[in-house]
Design a protein around this motif. Structure first.
Motif, PDB file in Angstrom:
ATOM      1  N   HIS A 177     -28.040   8.937   3.634  1.00 17.44           N
ATOM      2  CA  HIS A 177     -27.307   8.268   4.495  1.00 17.44           C
ATOM      3  C   HIS A 177     -26.427   7.274   4.304  1.00 17.44           C
ATOM      4  CE1 HIS A 177     -28.228   9.453   8.828  1.00 17.44           C
ATOM      5  NE2 HIS A 177     -29.418   9.906   8.423  1.00 17.44           N
ATOM      6  N   ASP A 178     -27.137   6.220   3.149  1.00 18.56           N
ATOM      7  CA  ASP A 178     -26.073   5.181   2.552  1.00 18.56           C
ATOM      8  C   ASP A 178     -24.876   5.890   2.248  1.00 18.56           C
ATOM      9  OD1 ASP A 178     -28.045   3.439   3.020  1.00 18.56           O
ATOM     10  OD2 ASP A 178     -28.894   3.139   1.106  1.00 18.56           O
ATOM     11  N   LYS A 179     -25.155   7.109   1.347  1.00 17.36           N
ATOM     12  CA  LYS A 179     -23.801   7.567   0.916  1.00 17.36           C
ATOM     13  C   LYS A 179     -22.964   7.940   1.792  1.00 17.36           C
ATOM     14  CE  LYS A 179     -23.061  11.657  -2.058  1.00 17.36           C
ATOM     15  NZ  LYS A 179     -23.759  12.770  -2.759  1.00 17.36           N
ATOM     16  N   ALA A 180     -23.295   8.759   2.917  1.00 10.38           N
ATOM     17  CA  ALA A 180     -22.423   9.363   3.907  1.00 10.38           C
ATOM     18  C   ALA A 180     -21.593   8.042   4.450  1.00 10.38           C
ATOM     19  CB  ALA A 180     -23.261   9.999   4.853  1.00 10.38           C
ATOM     20  N   ALA A 181     -22.417   6.797   4.784  1.00 10.15           N
ATOM     21  CA  ALA A 181     -21.634   5.758   5.534  1.00 10.15           C
ATOM     22  C   ALA A 181     -20.878   5.076   4.544  1.00 10.15           C
ATOM     23  CB  ALA A 181     -22.942   4.694   5.725  1.00 10.15           C
ATOM     24  N   ALA A 182     -21.172   4.995   3.258  1.00 15.14           N
ATOM     25  CA  ALA A 182     -20.071   4.644   2.168  1.00 15.14           C
ATOM     26  C   ALA A 182     -18.904   5.347   2.126  1.00 15.14           C
ATOM     27  CB  ALA A 182     -20.796   4.228   0.655  1.00 15.14           C
ATOM     28  N   ASP A 206     -18.743  10.355   8.890  1.00 19.34           N
ATOM     29  CA  ASP A 206     -19.819   9.986  10.052  1.00 19.34           C
ATOM     30  C   ASP A 206     -19.683  10.927  11.201  1.00 19.34           C
ATOM     31  OD1 ASP A 206     -17.182   9.631  11.037  1.00 19.34           O
ATOM     32  OD2 ASP A 206     -17.112   7.690  11.796  1.00 19.34           O
ATOM     33  N   ASP A 207     -19.477  12.100  10.658  1.00 23.34           N
ATOM     34  CA  ASP A 207     -19.466  13.367  11.703  1.00 23.34           C
ATOM     35  C   ASP A 207     -20.534  14.328  11.538  1.00 23.34           C
ATOM     36  OD1 ASP A 207     -19.139  13.985   9.206  1.00 23.34           O
ATOM     37  OD2 ASP A 207     -17.313  15.507   9.328  1.00 23.34           O
ATOM     38  N   PHE A 208     -21.901  13.882  11.076  1.00 21.37           N
ATOM     39  CA  PHE A 208     -22.968  14.634  11.068  1.00 21.37           C
ATOM     40  C   PHE A 208     -23.888  14.572  12.281  1.00 21.37           C
ATOM     41  CE2 PHE A 208     -22.257  13.447   6.390  1.00 21.37           C
ATOM     42  CZ  PHE A 208     -22.226  15.015   6.130  1.00 21.37           C
ATOM     43  N   THR A 209     -24.253  15.693  12.968  1.00 21.72           N
ATOM     44  CA  THR A 209     -25.082  15.568  14.032  1.00 21.72           C
ATOM     45  C   THR A 209     -26.382  15.498  14.015  1.00 21.72           C
ATOM     46  OG1 THR A 209     -24.713  18.007  14.367  1.00 21.72           O
ATOM     47  CG2 THR A 209     -22.945  16.641  15.452  1.00 21.72           C
ATOM     48  N   ASP A 210     -27.094  16.020  12.894  1.00 17.90           N
ATOM     49  CA  ASP A 210     -28.425  15.746  12.783  1.00 17.90           C
ATOM     50  C   ASP A 210     -28.760  15.421  11.139  1.00 17.90           C
ATOM     51  OD1 ASP A 210     -28.286  18.364  11.063  1.00 17.90           O
ATOM     52  OD2 ASP A 210     -29.927  19.182  12.326  1.00 17.90           O
ATOM     53  N   ASP A 211     -29.882  15.046  10.909  1.00 14.25           N
ATOM     54  CA  ASP A 211     -30.247  14.487   9.517  1.00 14.25           C
ATOM     55  C   ASP A 211     -30.446  15.783   8.459  1.00 14.25           C
ATOM     56  OD1 ASP A 211     -30.155  11.705  10.491  1.00 14.25           O
ATOM     57  OD2 ASP A 211     -31.712  12.736  11.928  1.00 14.25           O
ATOM     58  N   ALA A 212     -30.719  16.617   8.829  1.00 10.27           N
ATOM     59  CA  ALA A 212     -30.630  17.729   8.143  1.00 10.27           C
ATOM     60  C   ALA A 212     -29.406  18.317   7.658  1.00 10.27           C
ATOM     61  CB  ALA A 212     -31.611  18.934   8.817  1.00 10.27           C
ATOM     62  N   SER A 213     -28.436  17.972   8.343  1.00 10.36           N
ATOM     63  CA  SER A 213     -27.238  18.417   7.845  1.00 10.36           C
ATOM     64  C   SER A 213     -26.730  17.127   6.622  1.00 10.36           C
ATOM     65  CB  SER A 213     -26.003  18.513   8.839  1.00 10.36           C
ATOM     66  OG  SER A 213     -26.060  17.613   9.779  1.00 10.36           O
ATOM     67  N   ILE A 214     -27.065  16.127   6.898  1.00 13.24           N
ATOM     68  CA  ILE A 214     -26.857  15.122   5.943  1.00 13.24           C
ATOM     69  C   ILE A 214     -27.521  15.492   4.687  1.00 13.24           C
ATOM     70  CG2 ILE A 214     -27.133  12.461   5.271  1.00 13.24           C
ATOM     71  CD1 ILE A 214     -26.723  11.923   8.258  1.00 13.24           C
ATOM     72  N   ALA A 215     -28.863  15.932   4.755  1.00 17.13           N
ATOM     73  CA  ALA A 215     -29.694  16.241   3.550  1.00 17.13           C
ATOM     74  C   ALA A 215     -28.977  17.292   2.778  1.00 17.13           C
ATOM     75  CB  ALA A 215     -31.183  16.627   4.117  1.00 17.13           C
ATOM     76  N   GLU A 216     -28.313  18.264   3.583  1.00 18.17           N
ATOM     77  CA  GLU A 216     -28.142  19.373   2.987  1.00 18.17           C
ATOM     78  C   GLU A 216     -26.573  18.946   2.351  1.00 18.17           C
ATOM     79  OE1 GLU A 216     -25.560  23.097   4.867  1.00 18.17           O
ATOM     80  OE2 GLU A 216     -26.911  22.209   6.366  1.00 18.17           O
ATOM     81  N   TRP A 217     -25.810  18.047   2.958  1.00 17.51           N
ATOM     82  CA  TRP A 217     -24.470  17.601   2.317  1.00 17.51           C
ATOM     83  C   TRP A 217     -25.083  16.872   0.787  1.00 17.51           C
ATOM     84  CZ3 TRP A 217     -23.405  12.257   2.077  1.00 17.51           C
ATOM     85  CH2 TRP A 217     -22.225  11.973   1.732  1.00 17.51           C
ATOM     86  N   ALA A 218     -26.049  16.270   1.051  1.00 17.99           N
ATOM     87  CA  ALA A 218     -26.483  15.374  -0.199  1.00 17.99           C
ATOM     88  C   ALA A 218     -27.197  16.236  -1.339  1.00 17.99           C
ATOM     89  CB  ALA A 218     -27.289  14.071   0.079  1.00 17.99           C
ATOM     90  N   GLY A 219     -27.424  17.600  -0.992  1.00 17.38           N
ATOM     91  CA  GLY A 219     -28.129  18.538  -1.906  1.00 17.38           C
ATOM     92  C   GLY A 219     -29.489  18.388  -1.991  1.00 17.38           C
ATOM     93  N   LEU A 220     -30.156  17.762  -0.675  1.00 18.78           N
ATOM     94  CA  LEU A 220     -31.645  18.012  -0.630  1.00 18.78           C
ATOM     95  C   LEU A 220     -32.154  18.964   0.061  1.00 18.78           C
ATOM     96  CD1 LEU A 220     -33.453  15.216  -1.040  1.00 18.78           C
ATOM     97  CD2 LEU A 220     -33.167  14.914   1.406  1.00 18.78           C
ATOM     98  N   PRO A 221     -32.904  19.929  -0.628  1.00 19.99           N
ATOM     99  CA  PRO A 221     -33.504  21.089   0.076  1.00 19.99           C
ATOM    100  C   PRO A 221     -34.303  20.646   1.244  1.00 19.99           C
ATOM    101  CG  PRO A 221     -34.547  20.728  -1.893  1.00 19.99           C
ATOM    102  CD  PRO A 221     -33.568  19.576  -1.827  1.00 19.99           C
ATOM    103  N   VAL A 222     -33.887  21.555   2.286  1.00 19.10           N
ATOM    104  CA  VAL A 222     -34.657  21.599   3.422  1.00 19.10           C
ATOM    105  C   VAL A 222     -35.444  22.621   3.860  1.00 19.10           C
ATOM    106  CG1 VAL A 222     -34.291  20.781   6.055  1.00 19.10           C
ATOM    107  CG2 VAL A 222     -32.874  19.716   4.468  1.00 19.10           C
ATOM    108  N   MET A 223     -36.753  22.599   4.013  1.00 17.86           N
ATOM    109  CA  MET A 223     -37.462  23.631   4.456  1.00 17.86           C
ATOM    110  C   MET A 223     -37.662  23.880   6.118  1.00 17.86           C
ATOM    111  SD  MET A 223     -39.462  25.686   2.759  1.00 17.86           S
ATOM    112  CE  MET A 223     -40.504  26.822   2.973  1.00 17.86           C
ATOM    113  N   LEU A 224     -37.498  25.059   6.466  1.00 16.61           N
ATOM    114  CA  LEU A 224     -37.815  25.515   7.882  1.00 16.61           C
ATOM    115  C   LEU A 224     -39.091  25.423   8.130  1.00 16.61           C
ATOM    116  CD1 LEU A 224     -35.164  28.356   8.044  1.00 16.61           C
ATOM    117  CD2 LEU A 224     -35.041  26.013   9.494  1.00 16.61           C
ATOM    118  N   VAL A 225     -39.408  24.833   9.324  1.00 17.99           N
ATOM    119  CA  VAL A 225     -40.852  25.265   9.848  1.00 17.99           C
ATOM    120  C   VAL A 225     -40.741  25.546  11.424  1.00 17.99           C
ATOM    121  CG1 VAL A 225     -41.134  22.672  10.288  1.00 17.99           C
ATOM    122  CG2 VAL A 225     -43.184  23.742  10.088  1.00 17.99           C
ATOM    123  N   GLU A 226     -41.725  26.158  11.825  1.00 15.98           N
ATOM    124  CA  GLU A 226     -41.539  26.655  13.107  1.00 15.98           C
ATOM    125  C   GLU A 226     -41.648  25.579  14.225  1.00 15.98           C
ATOM    126  OE1 GLU A 226     -45.061  29.006  14.326  1.00 15.98           O
ATOM    127  OE2 GLU A 226     -44.238  29.295  16.196  1.00 15.98           O
TER     128      GLU A 226
END
Ligand code: CTP
Ligand code: MG
Length: 399
Positions: free
Chosen positions: A179-184, A188-208
């Motif tokens: 989030h800090d990096k996106a702000a810097a 500011d066009d991310f609609t959820d946090d998983a897309s920021i994580a994805e953009w930052a290269g953080l793997p995101v696991m799906l859960v039901e």
């Protein structure tokens, strides 16, 4: 692991319309503001660490009155959000820094139907070491891409497509840094946090996710949520009390005694029929089965089945009581009326009640046995048979 919670509630709810009713997260559903439902679930979850609610600066009074009366709401931190969801989340993360949270769940206040089971599923993923967890449900509708001309341009395969929900959950330092990096970088066009994580290269696991966990977005969503909760509340106010009745007759033939409510009474006749021919217990078995639509005694213990010949009828009654319990029922009362010219029931009545109490596993006070003669008329009056009528009352819990 310390799971901090950020609940974002700083939006204006423009798509929900009726600005005079205020932001959607403060509108009542089932008699309480949306956000009170959301917050209550997190306050009730045993793994919740520090909680931050991100509100709009104009909503301080709305928030204060929304949480009035919520147990432990005083422990919740409050901070002001920004003009996009992304900024509001960022503020929430900032407020959580230094609270000791090692992980964070980021949730929309506008999703009041979040349930503890989903929180547990997500936490289990964090427990196994995932840095990012996203609750989502597979897309079920066929997807179309439309054009400005109003025409369908293509059908998009829904294979491997999911609808994202919240709470989206992460290791605290990783999502904070993203989030800090996106702000810097003024992204500011991310609609959820998983897309920021994805953009930052953080793997995101799906859960039901949960199909109940909808986001209240338009006015109709709020109306439907309100109807749903109001219906549930009405149901909770009216206990699910059900009454069943049963009737049975057995013929009297020459013999040495009859068994009624499990008590053997010496007599110059006996009852003939299925099992020990205990009419009272047969009638009561039917009454119990009737409270959950489970058929009758003949369905469960066919008279043609030789294994029940001479069997003690308590087996049938105990079986019916078990079925009732499996359906979520609590037996409140059992009442039997015996219609017999002879033998006299009175001297055995307390023993009969004690038996019912024993077989059903309920207090004796809830068990009643009564007897009457048939005034010498009819088949009972002529001592050709004994009849029994029974009533059972059962309270079922909601499932
Ligand atoms: N949110 C927020 N700050 C914003 C925008 C949204 O905290 N600047 C929160 C909302 O309060 C909501 C969640 O993010 O709980 C999901 O956003 P959304 O459903 O879009 O809510 P609103 O932005 O309020 O609604 P709309 O987009 O229709 O105006
Ligand atoms: Mg919005």
């Amino acid at each position: 692991m310390n799971i901090g919670i950020v609940i974002v509630a700083a939006g204006r709810g423009e798509r929900a319309g009726s600005p005079q009713d205020g932001p959607k997260q403060y509108r009542p559903i089932g008699g309480r503001p949306v956000i009170a439902h959301t917050l209550e679930t997190f306050l009730a979850w045993h793994r919740s660490g520090p909680i931050v609610v991100v509100i709009h600066p104009d909503d301080e009074d709305l928030y204060a009155s929304a949480i009035a009366g919520l147990p432990r709401a005083g422990d919740v931190m409050v901070t002001f959000g920004g003009d996009t969801r992304q900024r509001s989340v960022h503020e929430g993360l900032r407020a959580l820094a230094g609270s000791g949270a090692t992980h964070v769940m980021i949730h929309d206040a506008a999703r009041p139907f979040i349930d503890l089971a989903l929180l547990d599923r997500i936490a289990a993923m964090l427990d196994t070491g995932h840095d990012g967890v996203l609750p989502a449900i597979p897309v079920v509708d066929t997807l179309k891409r439309g054009g400005a001309d109003g025409l369908v341009h293509e059908t998009v395969s829904r294979t491997a497509l999911y609808a994202a929900q919240t709470p989206q959950s992460f290791t605290f330092n990783e999502i904070r840094a993203a989030h800090d990096k996106a702000a810097a970088l003024r992204r500011d066009d991310f609609t959820d946090d998983a897309s920021i994580a994805e953009w930052a290269g953080l793997p995101v696991m799906l859960v039901e996710g949960s199909t109940d966990n909808i986001k209240l977005t338009v006015g109709r969503d709020i109306d439907m949520a309100n109807e749903r909760l109001s219906k549930r509340q009405q149901r909770d106010l009216l206990p699910d009390v059900r009454t069943g009745n049963g009737y049975d007759v057995h013929q009297l033939v020459a013999g040495d005694g009859v068994t009624l409510c499990g008590v053997f009474i010496p007599h110059d006749q006996k009852l003939s029929g299925h099992s020990d021919a205990d009419v009272a217990l047969h009638a009561l078995t039917d009454a119990l089965l009737a409270t959950c639509g489970a058929g009758d005694i003949g369905d469960h213990f066919p008279p043609s089945d030789m294994q029940w010949k001479g069997a003690p009828s308590r087996i049938f009654l105990e079986h019916a009581a078990r079925i009732v319990r499996e359906h979520g029922g609590t037996i409140m009362n059992a009442d039997v009326s015996l219609i017999a010219e002879a033998p006299k029931v009175g001297p055995h009545r307390e023993m009969m009640r004690r038996n019912l109490s024993d077989f059903l596993g309920i207090d004796m006070e809830r068990c009643s046995v009564k007897a009457t003669t048939n005034e010498t008329i009819g088949f009972v009056g002529r001592r050709e048979g004994i009849a029994a009528i029974a009533t059972a009352t059962v309270v079922y819990r909601e499932d």
